[in-house]
Scaffold this motif. Structure first.
Motif, PDB file in Angstrom:
ATOM      1  N   GLY A 190       0.934  -1.351  -0.011  1.00  0.00           N
ATOM      2  CA  GLY A 190       0.051   0.162   0.318  1.00  0.00           C
ATOM      3  C   GLY A 190       0.861   0.991   0.117  1.00  0.00           C
ATOM      4  O   GLY A 190       1.634   1.621   0.220  1.00  0.00           O
ATOM      5  N   VAL A 191       0.796   2.248  -0.650  1.00  0.00           N
ATOM      6  CA  VAL A 191       1.485   3.091  -1.101  1.00  0.00           C
ATOM      7  C   VAL A 191       0.674   5.097  -0.609  1.00  0.00           C
ATOM      8  O   VAL A 191      -0.989   4.555  -0.753  1.00  0.00           O
ATOM      9  N   LYS A 192       1.451   5.201  -0.106  1.00  0.00           N
ATOM     10  CA  LYS A 192       0.755   6.610   0.722  1.00  0.00           C
ATOM     11  C   LYS A 192       1.349   7.455  -0.208  1.00  0.00           C
ATOM     12  O   LYS A 192       2.657   7.650   0.229  1.00  0.00           O
ATOM     13  N   PRO A 193       1.803   7.971  -1.388  1.00  0.00           N
ATOM     14  CA  PRO A 193       2.433   8.818  -2.128  1.00  0.00           C
ATOM     15  C   PRO A 193       2.557  10.399  -1.388  1.00  0.00           C
ATOM     16  O   PRO A 193       2.053  10.711  -0.673  1.00  0.00           O
ATOM     17  N   THR A 194       3.313  10.899  -1.534  1.00  0.00           N
ATOM     18  CA  THR A 194       3.096  12.496  -1.082  1.00  0.00           C
ATOM     19  C   THR A 194       2.995  13.509  -1.741  1.00  0.00           C
ATOM     20  O   THR A 194       1.899  13.352  -2.874  1.00  0.00           O
ATOM     21  N   TYR A 195       2.533  14.075  -0.766  1.00  0.00           N
ATOM     22  CA  TYR A 195       0.542  15.071  -1.015  1.00  0.00           C
ATOM     23  C   TYR A 195       0.803  16.103  -2.426  1.00  0.00           C
ATOM     24  O   TYR A 195       1.837  16.573  -2.150  1.00  0.00           O
ATOM     25  N   GLY A 196       0.228  15.950  -2.608  1.00  0.00           N
ATOM     26  CA  GLY A 196      -0.165  16.806  -3.997  1.00  0.00           C
ATOM     27  C   GLY A 196       0.785  15.733  -5.126  1.00  0.00           C
ATOM     28  O   GLY A 196       0.366  16.132  -6.703  1.00  0.00           O
ATOM     29  N   MET A 197       1.001  14.748  -5.418  1.00  0.00           N
ATOM     30  CA  MET A 197       1.726  13.998  -5.984  1.00  0.00           C
ATOM     31  C   MET A 197       0.165  13.016  -7.462  1.00  0.00           C
ATOM     32  O   MET A 197       0.222  13.188  -7.961  1.00  0.00           O
ATOM     33  N   VAL A 198      -0.946  12.654  -5.946  1.00  0.00           N
ATOM     34  CA  VAL A 198      -2.166  12.712  -6.764  1.00  0.00           C
ATOM     35  C   VAL A 198      -3.058  13.168  -6.981  1.00  0.00           C
ATOM     36  O   VAL A 198      -3.387  13.624  -5.588  1.00  0.00           O
ATOM     37  N   SER A 199      -3.835  13.514  -8.024  1.00  0.00           N
ATOM     38  CA  SER A 199      -5.302  14.380  -7.807  1.00  0.00           C
ATOM     39  C   SER A 199      -6.414  14.170  -6.790  1.00  0.00           C
ATOM     40  O   SER A 199      -6.527  13.312  -6.396  1.00  0.00           O
ATOM     41  N   ARG A 200      -6.422  15.044  -5.729  1.00  0.00           N
ATOM     42  CA  ARG A 200      -7.634  14.891  -5.140  1.00  0.00           C
ATOM     43  C   ARG A 200      -9.382  15.321  -5.379  1.00  0.00           C
ATOM     44  O   ARG A 200     -10.243  15.325  -4.944  1.00  0.00           O
ATOM     45  N   GLN A 201      -8.553  15.906  -6.968  1.00  0.00           N
ATOM     46  CA  GLN A 201     -10.197  16.442  -6.691  1.00  0.00           C
ATOM     47  C   GLN A 201     -10.930  14.512  -8.032  1.00  0.00           C
ATOM     48  O   GLN A 201     -10.848  13.752  -8.199  1.00  0.00           O
ATOM     49  N   GLY A 202     -12.156  15.116  -7.171  1.00  0.00           N
ATOM     50  CA  GLY A 202     -13.176  13.821  -7.349  1.00  0.00           C
ATOM     51  C   GLY A 202     -13.269  13.041  -5.317  1.00  0.00           C
ATOM     52  O   GLY A 202     -13.382  12.051  -6.080  1.00  0.00           O
ATOM     53  N   LEU A 203     -12.166  13.717  -5.279  1.00  0.00           N
ATOM     54  CA  LEU A 203     -12.338  12.144  -3.810  1.00  0.00           C
ATOM     55  C   LEU A 203     -12.789  13.474  -3.201  1.00  0.00           C
ATOM     56  O   LEU A 203     -12.833  14.721  -2.500  1.00  0.00           O
ATOM     57  N   VAL A 204     -13.809  12.358  -2.145  1.00  0.00           N
ATOM     58  CA  VAL A 204     -14.812  13.484  -1.335  1.00  0.00           C
ATOM     59  C   VAL A 204     -14.079  13.368  -0.175  1.00  0.00           C
ATOM     60  O   VAL A 204     -13.089  12.521   0.560  1.00  0.00           O
ATOM     61  N   ALA A 205     -13.772  15.056   0.728  1.00  0.00           N
ATOM     62  CA  ALA A 205     -12.455  15.506   1.245  1.00  0.00           C
ATOM     63  C   ALA A 205     -12.942  14.534   2.823  1.00  0.00           C
ATOM     64  O   ALA A 205     -14.303  14.483   3.337  1.00  0.00           O
ATOM     65  N   PHE A 206     -12.134  14.081   3.523  1.00  0.00           N
ATOM     66  CA  PHE A 206     -11.498  14.504   4.817  1.00  0.00           C
ATOM     67  C   PHE A 206     -11.051  15.011   5.496  1.00  0.00           C
ATOM     68  O   PHE A 206     -12.073  16.097   6.311  1.00  0.00           O
ATOM     69  N   ALA A 207     -10.432  14.961   5.713  1.00  0.00           N
ATOM     70  CA  ALA A 207      -9.135  16.169   6.385  1.00  0.00           C
ATOM     71  C   ALA A 207      -8.542  16.370   4.691  1.00  0.00           C
ATOM     72  O   ALA A 207      -6.666  16.404   4.648  1.00  0.00           O
ATOM     73  N   SER A 208      -8.847  17.558   4.233  1.00  0.00           N
ATOM     74  CA  SER A 208      -8.164  18.125   3.080  1.00  0.00           C
ATOM     75  C   SER A 208      -6.632  18.470   2.535  1.00  0.00           C
ATOM     76  O   SER A 208      -6.187  17.799   2.169  1.00  0.00           O
ATOM     77  N   SER A 209      -6.212  18.479   3.815  1.00  0.00           N
ATOM     78  CA  SER A 209      -4.819  18.796   3.421  1.00  0.00           C
ATOM     79  C   SER A 209      -3.727  17.953   3.974  1.00  0.00           C
ATOM     80  O   SER A 209      -2.198  17.370   4.596  1.00  0.00           O
ATOM     81  N   LEU A 210      -4.236  16.463   4.139  1.00  0.00           N
ATOM     82  CA  LEU A 210      -3.487  14.515   4.661  1.00  0.00           C
ATOM     83  C   LEU A 210      -3.991  14.676   3.519  1.00  0.00           C
ATOM     84  O   LEU A 210      -3.325  13.268   3.361  1.00  0.00           O
ATOM     85  N   ASP A 211      -5.161  14.244   3.222  1.00  0.00           N
ATOM     86  CA  ASP A 211      -5.872  13.345   2.256  1.00  0.00           C
ATOM     87  C   ASP A 211      -4.921  13.246   0.778  1.00  0.00           C
ATOM     88  O   ASP A 211      -4.789  14.075   0.431  1.00  0.00           O
ATOM     89  N   GLN A 212      -4.709  12.096   0.767  1.00  0.00           N
ATOM     90  CA  GLN A 212      -3.969  11.285  -0.582  1.00  0.00           C
ATOM     91  C   GLN A 212      -4.736   9.754  -0.715  1.00  0.00           C
ATOM     92  O   GLN A 212      -4.638   9.105  -0.277  1.00  0.00           O
ATOM     93  N   ILE A 213      -4.697  10.027  -2.570  1.00  0.00           N
ATOM     94  CA  ILE A 213      -5.323   8.741  -2.906  1.00  0.00           C
ATOM     95  C   ILE A 213      -3.690   7.994  -3.045  1.00  0.00           C
ATOM     96  O   ILE A 213      -2.723   8.468  -3.447  1.00  0.00           O
ATOM     97  N   GLY A 214      -3.763   6.470  -3.104  1.00  0.00           N
ATOM     98  CA  GLY A 214      -2.581   5.498  -3.638  1.00  0.00           C
ATOM     99  C   GLY A 214      -3.262   4.848  -3.813  1.00  0.00           C
ATOM    100  O   GLY A 214      -3.780   4.129  -3.686  1.00  0.00           O
ATOM    101  N   PRO A 215      -2.443   3.264  -4.304  1.00  0.00           N
ATOM    102  CA  PRO A 215      -3.356   2.735  -4.296  1.00  0.00           C
ATOM    103  C   PRO A 215      -2.636   0.888  -4.183  1.00  0.00           C
ATOM    104  O   PRO A 215      -1.622   1.089  -3.044  1.00  0.00           O
ATOM    105  N   PHE A 216      -3.333   0.147  -3.744  1.00  0.00           N
ATOM    106  CA  PHE A 216      -2.828  -0.763  -2.946  1.00  0.00           C
ATOM    107  C   PHE A 216      -2.878  -2.582  -4.461  1.00  0.00           C
ATOM    108  O   PHE A 216      -3.220  -2.502  -5.057  1.00  0.00           O
TER     109      PHE A 216
END
Lengths: 475, 486
Positions: A190-216
């Motif tokens: 499981g990967v948590k990328p650097t903040y800002g590396m993967v777009s959050r557009q369309g991710l329903v926000a929980f905590a916007s300054s911390l949220d980041q999408i990544g793969p399993f």
């Protein structure tokens, strides 16, 4: 336990080579879903119909010699907090039940353009608030390796879907460990990328300054490929980093010779001895591969959990204020507008979400801001400084991903504070906006998998993936 | 808009040494094609809920992206208001209302884009500008049923999100304004500046420019009193009336031994009074925090300087230039009106064509109220007319007639028109003879005039003008009468 799972890379290669088809691969995965989904409950929504149509179209295109992208024919599951056009997106909350977004998240668009076949939307702790997927309004997800245990969370459905072979890969979101911890507990990468590396557009926000999408994924190479597809600048997300995605698949074979691996001189209490034993084994393996081990300190580590549970709920209290029952999702009719708002939110949100909304509202209130939210922001700066100092003497830091292996369902639900401790090793990365990933590295108590976490500075993904690949070779 | 800026001060004077302290918060909608944080159109008057998109509606997962043009217009305005332009941040202002889809407004809080400016008013009065910051507008609620037109007691409400997300700049003055006249002048001048730099169409009637007025009173040189904020002030006239009413109300309360509560009050234009809307204790706690979906907005020196270089000449400078050209007072009504109409360049053209600038100013003010910035009359034709009048070839009255004809025909030769109409100014000896005749004909009026009754002169001048068929110059007639009275 099934052993015939095929990696993303193998699926792509086999379809390209004509050894199988996208439709055949999909049917294998749908068959596993048929067999075990009732027991595991990884999904909120299974998209077999659209997936079959998509796979058929990919097969037709490939047959006709058309290029369909680097993930052509790969079955992929999405955490149900990523918007999918016309497909329910619930965040495992009653408040969003029935809502169909009119647009796709950027990651969804990129996966589709890469030829991925979306098989469904996976279960999560409501609005990604939790570490066990027990906070879902639609039922608990079970760990495919031992169904009496949790899969971790909040992206438990996405982790379980990969571990159970329901999808070759999946996407999760990580606000304080929500990708890495379930990856560790389910024995996948499981990967948590650097903040800002993967777009959050369309991710329903929980905590916007911390949220980041990544793969399993099952393998490090798969994770690298997934990152290359979903990462990179998106003009629709202002916090997206304005630079090209680094190549990760190309660095996997480079080894760790000469690399400096940081080890926490003071390990926080509460780790299972088997977990610490696997961590030690990981250091030994990297040392054997030519890396040196360096002791480092993160003096602010002990404040991170507290700071996180102020920053994340504060942002959540703002992000979740829009769910009022007027324009979409649940509405509980009532005598007048104000009582409709109250009734809707009372019925629509679960206990953990309400708890965090109250915490966050309080932390931001006039007269309390400086004592709580303001101080939490200071801790964010302190931990960032700690990391900056640490990364002067090492390239990456290794820690356990989770202090424990997957715990039994129901064990921590009555005590939120114990549950919060699951994130002790993962939260600092989010507070600092850095990169981290969890790689399976053997098993611990109850023969459950143990994950080792690799922490890297912002944009440190190439180095991080080299270490991950080395650990994978050694495990 | 008629211009009250140049009118001599007739501001309400408070009794017993009380003084008004006034600050203005003016919201203006920026004239952009799209909204502050999305590609949804910024257009007034369309069908409700047609200029919307996921960002405007605050749908889950939608993210804001700043509109570069809005930033540029905000900087243009800031520079025109002599502000320092700085790197700025956005905050979330959290409150719950049905026309605020996200339940927070994105606004600038402790690091606004423009700070520390000022505006000059007539009489070299300097009004400080604390800040001029960017923020998004809210949707618009309309309440049906009930009596108040407000949400309380209404049967149902409708929300139009077309306005939601429209870029606004809020211009906050310092409490440097001391009477209603200055407040009106401030709003009027701000409007002229907005139009000059192209930042906004500044239509108060359409809500693209909205004023909140902070009023307190104090005895001269004492510390500021408790202020009340007045909302719903929707015209420049209402600004003056609301301030005068509110200041007088506060004085009455204080003089009868009461105290002023800090509160928000609603201006009722039809009743001509303010009502309590909410008191400070009810104030929302907005839980401001840094907007995590946006990053630092740093325009950089290069961009700011290129915007500065592209600014047009501002109204104050144009008035000064016109005043210098024509010899008029820079605070005179004619100068204000001509610059507001944008016709100062045309006056310059008349002067350039050899015309007499002072008369050109008068002609343009008289003849082109509806003409816009570029009257469709050759400047040389007006120039010729100014010379005819200056050289006393025609009287002022005759000149006015010729001017009307030139305007009606889109041009014309003043000399030829004068000749065709038989216009010529009578020489002084002829006028003197007519004056003598008038004195003989109206001995009573002459006696009264000699006894110091100035009004009596009017009847005599009228008779002389009539007998000359308009050819006598009224000024010359008056001068002769005065000379004969001795």
């Amino acid at each position: 336990m099934e052993s015939e799972f095929v990696s993303v890379v193998n699926i792509v290669d086999s379809i390209r080579a004509g050894k199988t088809t996208a439709s055949a691969v999909l049917e294998q995965h749908l068959a596993r879903i048929d067999k075990r989904e009732t027991e595991i409950h990884a999904f909120n929504h299974i998209m077999s119909e659209s997936a079959r149509a998509n796979a058929a179209s990919i097969d037709a295109d490939l047959k006709a010699g058309k290029e369909r992208g680097p993930l052509a024919g790969v079955p992929i599951a999405l955490k149900d907090n990523m918007c999918t056009r016309g497909v329910p997106t619930t965040c495992s909350s009653k408040i969003l039940e029935g809502w169909k977004p009119p647009y796709d998240a950027t990651v969804v668009t990129r996966l589709q353009q890469a030829g991925a076949v979306i098989v469904g939307k996976t279960n999560l702790d409501e609005f990604a608030m939790g570490s066990s997927t027990e906070n879902s309004a639609f039922g608990t997800t079970r760990n495919p390796l031992d169904t009496s245990r949790v899969p971790g969370g909040s992206s438990g459905g996405s982790a379980a879907a990969v571990a159970a072979g329901f999808a070759a890969a999946s996407l999760g979101s990580d606000t304080g460990g929500s990708i890495r911890q379930p990856a560790a507990l389910c024995g996948v990468v499981g990967v948590k990328p650097t903040y800002g590396m993967v777009s959050r557009q369309g991710l329903v926000a929980f905590a916007s300054s911390l949220d980041q999408i990544g793969p399993f994924t099952h393998t490090v190479a798969d994770a690298a490929l997934m990152m290359e597809v979903i990462g990179g600048h998106d003009p629709l997300d202002s916090t997206s980093l304005d630079q090209p995605m680094a190549s990760l698949t190309a660095v996997l074979g480079q080894g760790v010779k000469g690399m400096r691996i940081g080890r926490l001189a003071d390990m926080p209490d509460g780790c299972e001895p088997e977990v610490l034993a696997r961590l030690d084994a990981a250091f030994v393996a990297l040392q054997a591969a030519g890396a040196t081990i360096v002791d480092i300190a993160l003096p602010s580590l002990s404040y991170c959990l507290t700071a996180y549970y102020l920053v994340a709920p504060a942002e959540a209290s703002s992000n979740l204020a829009r769910y009022d029952g007027v324009r979409y999702g649940l509405r509980v009719e009532s005598a007048d507008l104000i009582s409709m708002y109250g009734a809707t939110r009372a019925a629509g949100f679960g206990a953990e979400v309400k708890r965090r909304i109250m915490l966050g509202t309080y932390a931001l209130s006039a007269g309390y801001y400086d004592a709580y939210y303001g101080k939490a922001l200071k801790v964010r700066r302190l931990i960032a400084n700690d990391f900056a100092v640490a990364y002067q003497s090492c390239d990456v830091i290794l820690t356990p991903t989770s202090p424990t292996v997957a715990f039994p369902i129901g064990e921590k639900t009555s005590d939120p504070l114990t549950m919060y401790l699951c994130d002790i090793f993962t939260i600092p990365t989010n507070l600092a906006g850095h990169a981290a990933m969890s790689v399976p590295f053997g098993t611990g108590a109850h023969s459950m998998p143990v994950g080792v976490q690799i922490l890297a500075p912002a944009l440190g993904e190439p180095t991080m993936f080299r270490v991950a690949a080395e650990l994978e070779r050694a495990s | 808009m008629s211009n009250a800026s140049s009118a001599p001060s007739h501001a309400t004077v408070l009794p017993n040494g009380w003084e008004m302290v006034i600050g203005l918060e003016v919201h203006v909608e920026l004239d952009t094609k799209t909204k502050l944080f999305s590609a949804s159109p910024n257009h007034f008057g369309d069908e409700p809920n047609t200029n919307i998109d996921p960002v405007t509606l605050g749908l889950p997962g939608a993210l804001p992206v700043i509109n570069r043009r809005a930033v540029e217009l905000a900087i243009r305005l800031g520079l025109a208001l002599n502000c320092t332009v700085q790197a700025s941040t956005f905050h979330r202002k959290n409150y719950f209302y049905q026309d605020l889809a996200k339940a927070y407004q994105i606004t600038q809080y402790d690091q606004p884009i423009n700070i520390d400016g000022y505006m000059m008013l007539p009489g070299d009065v300097r009004i400080g500008i604390e800040r001029a910051h960017l923020e998004e507008d809210t949707g618009k609620s309309t309440h049906f049923g009930g009596t108040s037109g407000r949400i309380h007691g209404s049967d149902y409400s409708l929300v139009d999100f077309n306005r939601a997300g429209v870029p606004l700049v809020e211009i906050v003055s310092r409490p440097d304004i001391r009477n209603a006249d200055q407040a009106r002048q401030y709003v009027s001048e701000l409007r002229s500046i907005l139009l000059a730099v192209g930042a906004s169409d500044a239509k108060m009637e359409e809500g693209s420019m909205r004023c909140d007025v902070n009023v307190s009173v104090r005895k001269a040189d004492e510390p500021f009193g408790t202020r009340c904020e007045i909302k719903n002030v929707n015209s420049i006239r209402a600004v003056g009336k609301a301030i005068d009413y509110e200041a007088r109300r506060q004085v009455d309360v204080l003089e009868s031994g009461g105290t002023i509560r800090q509160e928000t009050r609603h201006w009722d234009d039809s009743e001509g009074r303010t009502h309590t809307l909410r008191v400070k204790e009810d104030a929302d706690d907005y839980r401001y925090f840094l907007e995590p979906d946006l990053v630092l907005l740093d325009p950089g020196t290069e961009w700011v300087e290129s915007i500065r270089a592209s600014l047009p000449m501002l109204p104050a400078a144009r008035r000064a230039r016109l005043a210098q050209l024509t010899g008029a007072d820079k605070e005179s009504e004619a100068v204000y009106v001509i610059v507001e109409r944008g016709q100062d360049d045309f006056v310059q053209l008349v002067a350039d064509a050899g015309g007499e600038p002072a008369r050109a100013l008068v002609y343009v003010q008289q003849a082109f109220a509806e003409a816009g910035a570029n009257p469709s009359v050759p400047a040389k034709d007006l120039a010729a007319l100014t010379l005819l009048e200056r050289d006393a070839k025609v009287t002022a009255t005759q000149a006015k007639t010729i001017l009307a004809e030139i305007v009606a025909n889109g041009g014309g030769d003043a000399v030829a028109i004068a000749a065709a109409k038989g216009f010529e100014a009578l020489d002084t000896s002829a006028v003197e003879a007519m004056v003598d005749a008038a004195i003989a004909a109206q001995p009573d009026a002459w006696a009264k005039y000699c006894a110091g009754e100035e009004k009596a002169m009017g009847a005599m001048v009228g008779a002389i003008m009539k007998s000359s068929q308009g050819k006598a110059d009224g000024k010359v007639v008056t001068a002769i009468l005065q000379a004969k009275r001795g």
